[in-house]
Design a protein around this motif. Structure first.
Motif, mmCIF file in Angstrom:
data_model
loop_
_atom_site.group_PDB
_atom_site.id
_atom_site.type_symbol
_atom_site.label_atom_id
_atom_site.label_comp_id
_atom_site.label_asym_id
_atom_site.label_seq_id
_atom_site.Cartn_x
_atom_site.Cartn_y
_atom_site.Cartn_z
ATOM 1 N N ILE A 16 0.842 -1.203 0.000
ATOM 2 C CA ILE A 16 0.000 0.000 0.000
ATOM 3 C C ILE A 16 0.873 1.248 0.000
ATOM 4 N N VAL A 17 1.850 1.281 0.886
ATOM 5 C CA VAL A 17 2.730 2.452 0.986
ATOM 6 C C VAL A 17 3.537 2.629 -0.295
ATOM 7 N N VAL A 18 4.095 1.544 -0.812
ATOM 8 C CA VAL A 18 4.908 1.638 -2.031
ATOM 9 C C VAL A 18 4.049 2.118 -3.200
ATOM 10 N N TRP A 19 2.834 1.606 -3.329
ATOM 11 C CA TRP A 19 1.967 2.048 -4.408
ATOM 12 C C TRP A 19 1.711 3.555 -4.318
ATOM 13 N N LEU A 20 1.374 4.020 -3.117
ATOM 14 C CA LEU A 20 1.092 5.446 -2.954
ATOM 15 C C LEU A 20 2.327 6.297 -3.213
ATOM 16 N N LEU A 21 3.497 5.779 -2.847
ATOM 17 C CA LEU A 21 4.727 6.512 -3.147
ATOM 18 C C LEU A 21 5.001 6.537 -4.651
#
Length: 163
Positions: A16-21
């Motif tokens: 989730i975090v990597v996608w948003l980044l």
């Protein structure tokens, strides 16, 4: 039920975090898409993980991630300086890093971490998992590079996953 929905909760959070980044956007649509990917990917791939890694020390893993992020920023600046400067100053080298761990997951994370850091790339793993071959763009001191990889990356990974 919860284990089936979130077989790898840490991986879900990371995805989730990597996608948003990657999309560099936190609009509701991107958050929903990130959650869908974060839940679906581990759910669809959990059968391919015969030995599920367990985080033994979340604090050590958090410190490791912070160190890696910091090293990526610094390495980007160093690589930019090297590339924009005279190329005759470059001292590329292949370096063999002896490994203390033989755990496949830990070695994979270590090799990936090295490759994520600009200026270095993991090239090969010894068949017996005793060493990792690393190519570095600029090596002043081979022993220092080996020590840095072992202390900054390998040791915290071993502490984080108990291997």
């Amino acid at each position: 039920m919860m284990h089936r929905l979130l077989p790898h909760p840490l991986l879900t959070a990371v995805l989730i975090v990597v996608w948003l980044l990657l999309v560099n956007n936190i609009e509701p649509g991107h958050i929903v898409l990130a959650v869908i990917f974060g839940v679906l990917l581990p759910m669809l791939t959990h059968r391919f993980w015969p030995d599920r890694p367990h985080v033994r020390s979340p604090l050590a893993l958090t410190r490791f991630v912070a160190v890696v992020l910091w090293d990526i920023v610094i390495a980007n600046l160093n690589v930019a300086r090297l590339i924009l400067g005279p190329t005759r100053r470059l001292r590329p080298a292949f370096v063999t890093v002896p490994l203390d761990t033989r755990d496949e997951f830990t070695i994979t994370l270590l090799a990936s971490t090295i490759s994520l850091t600009p200026g270095t790339v993991s090239s090969d793993v010894a068949p017996d998992r005793s060493a990792l071959l690393v190519h570095a763009l600029d090596v002043e001191d081979v022993d220092r590079l080996v020590r840095q990889i072992k202390t900054r990356y390998e040791a915290p990974l071993m502490e984080s996953f108990g291997c």
